[in-house]
Design an enzyme around this catalytic site. Sequence first.
Site, PDB file in Angstrom:
ATOM      1  N   ARG A  31      -5.682   8.140 -13.870  1.00 30.24           N
ATOM      2  CA  ARG A  31      -6.439   8.081 -12.623  1.00 30.24           C
ATOM      3  C   ARG A  31      -6.995   9.458 -12.303  1.00 30.24           C
ATOM      4  O   ARG A  31      -6.304  10.470 -12.437  1.00 30.24           O
ATOM      5  CB  ARG A  31      -5.555   7.583 -11.475  1.00 30.24           C
ATOM      6  CG  ARG A  31      -5.144   6.127 -11.648  1.00 30.24           C
ATOM      7  CD  ARG A  31      -4.339   5.612 -10.481  1.00 30.24           C
ATOM      8  NE  ARG A  31      -3.848   4.265 -10.765  1.00 30.24           N
ATOM      9  CZ  ARG A  31      -2.980   3.602 -10.010  1.00 30.24           C
ATOM     10  NH1 ARG A  31      -2.512   4.165  -8.905  1.00 30.24           N
ATOM     11  NH2 ARG A  31      -2.593   2.390 -10.342  1.00 30.24           N
ATOM     12  N   ARG A  66       1.403  13.291  -7.621  1.00 25.97           N
ATOM     13  CA  ARG A  66       0.050  12.763  -7.821  1.00 25.97           C
ATOM     14  C   ARG A  66      -0.545  13.419  -9.055  1.00 25.97           C
ATOM     15  O   ARG A  66      -1.081  14.521  -8.994  1.00 25.97           O
ATOM     16  CB  ARG A  66      -0.812  13.033  -6.581  1.00 25.97           C
ATOM     17  CG  ARG A  66      -2.072  12.176  -6.512  1.00 25.97           C
ATOM     18  CD  ARG A  66      -2.847  12.429  -5.223  1.00 25.97           C
ATOM     19  NE  ARG A  66      -2.093  12.076  -4.041  1.00 25.97           N
ATOM     20  CZ  ARG A  66      -1.992  10.843  -3.537  1.00 25.97           C
ATOM     21  NH1 ARG A  66      -2.607   9.845  -4.154  1.00 25.97           N
ATOM     22  NH2 ARG A  66      -1.289  10.615  -2.442  1.00 25.97           N
ATOM     23  N   GLU A  79       5.564   6.747  -1.422  1.00 26.85           N
ATOM     24  CA  GLU A  79       5.253   5.468  -2.070  1.00 26.85           C
ATOM     25  C   GLU A  79       5.579   5.510  -3.559  1.00 26.85           C
ATOM     26  O   GLU A  79       5.164   6.424  -4.270  1.00 26.85           O
ATOM     27  CB  GLU A  79       3.776   5.129  -1.884  1.00 26.85           C
ATOM     28  CG  GLU A  79       3.367   3.819  -2.542  1.00 26.85           C
ATOM     29  CD  GLU A  79       1.860   3.690  -2.729  1.00 26.85           C
ATOM     30  OE1 GLU A  79       1.446   3.026  -3.690  1.00 26.85           O
ATOM     31  OE2 GLU A  79       1.114   4.267  -1.926  1.00 26.85           O
ATOM     32  N   SER A 137       3.838  -0.869  -5.202  1.00 29.81           N
ATOM     33  CA  SER A 137       2.974  -1.720  -4.379  1.00 29.81           C
ATOM     34  C   SER A 137       2.993  -3.137  -4.934  1.00 29.81           C
ATOM     35  O   SER A 137       2.827  -3.335  -6.144  1.00 29.81           O
ATOM     36  CB  SER A 137       1.535  -1.212  -4.378  1.00 29.81           C
ATOM     37  OG  SER A 137       1.364  -0.165  -3.454  1.00 29.81           O
ATOM     38  N   ARG A 149       6.579   9.722 -11.307  1.00 32.05           N
ATOM     39  CA  ARG A 149       6.820   9.802  -9.868  1.00 32.05           C
ATOM     40  C   ARG A 149       8.238   9.400  -9.496  1.00 32.05           C
ATOM     41  O   ARG A 149       8.855  10.017  -8.615  1.00 32.05           O
ATOM     42  CB  ARG A 149       5.814   8.937  -9.101  1.00 32.05           C
ATOM     43  CG  ARG A 149       5.969   9.091  -7.590  1.00 32.05           C
ATOM     44  CD  ARG A 149       4.960   8.304  -6.794  1.00 32.05           C
ATOM     45  NE  ARG A 149       3.614   8.845  -6.901  1.00 32.05           N
ATOM     46  CZ  ARG A 149       2.595   8.457  -6.119  1.00 32.05           C
ATOM     47  NH1 ARG A 149       2.797   7.533  -5.184  1.00 32.05           N
ATOM     48  NH2 ARG A 149       1.400   8.986  -6.276  1.00 32.05           N
TER      49      ARG A 149
END
Length: 436
Positions: A261, A276, A350, A353, A391
Amino acid sequence: MLDMNWIRENEELVRNTAVWKKVDFPLDDLLEWDDTRRELRRETEQQRAERNALTKEVERLLRQGDAGAGEHAKAQVREINVLLTKLEADLAEAERRWGELLLLAPNPISADTPVGADDSENVELRRTGRVPNFGFAPRDHVELGELHDIIDIPRGVKAGGPRSYVLKGAGLYLHLAVQRLALDVLAERGFTVMDVPVIVRPEALERTGFFPGGMDQTYELNGEKRWLAGTSEVSLVSLYSDEIIEADTPLRLAGMSACFRREVGSAGRDVRGLYRVHQFSKIEQVVICRNDPAESEQMLQEILANAEHILQLLELPYRVVAVCSGDMSLKTHKQYDIETWMPGRNAYGETHSASNLLDFQARRSGIRFRDENGRLQYCHTLNNTAVATPRILIPLLENHQQEDGSIYIPQALRKYMGGQEVLPAAGTTAEPPIPI
């Protein structure tokens, strides 16, 4: 993608959804182009029918020897062909413009989705696990990684640029161990585990709802007309595009892949450490089921429970939030996030999801099933992170650190770490982990 007739019947809801999701959706333009293409299609079909009738008339007149009338009819056919050439070009353009706009239509939100502007208005549903109360000044994951020589960010940046990293020794083994744990949990729960492509066609990203809106977040392979996927969801759904599947029982898929990403728009945010990054690994859950809202809601709760179970095996404290409309993507109907406690941030961050998309992706992808009456229906699709790493290493290292700098290894990971129970404090000696 939404059904056009449904959009016309629910204009107010569609307008409200665009406002709630904060997306710029030109509904009036879509309706206008839909009217135009319908009218052009009607006129085109009418002219084709008239041409076909005249062509038969020419044949009849010529058989009867009426050459004059036959030539007159031929001239009329030529005139219609000229008109049809223009009509067909106009229709193709109207279909193109209509199709582009239809891809921008936002999926409606569920009745129990909170309406809010951004992630600050997500609604906490529950907390699980105990947030550690250290009797010492805890280190964050970057400090712990340097202390144990298992994370090297400066050399990662040297090789790959900003938001890059290197995992070394036990850091790499932990990275692999959490993935193996997730795969084993999902396999035990009836998921088909797969290693899937991460280089994908642009139509795969469009069919799954990542394009056209997410092109700025996706890496393109120049000259290849292919892209690097940010999640194996893209490949898992695309595996069944343009197929009629057996949906008596939901299709449960788990994809293992590297993910990429660009993180456009995140400059200056979460720049420290592994939170990130541009390249990571993920085990993704995807479910394809019948278009029964009760069944897809049940599947949403199931995949959410799978992710929670993995966090519980990792012995990590977390909370589940209902994601509000302004924090949802174009494609999402209902979404939960799991945020895991990260002592270095002194906050929940986070890590997962879970989303129900109804038939949004299936319409784009042409994934259908036959209902009890034999009629073809579009499926529902759902997805959820099982684990994303590195992460997840942030809370894993930070929550399990000891005062002497050693790091406790949760019971569930030890079989993948050669039985090792702890990463010893700096300066002590121990056999390196042997991954299984």
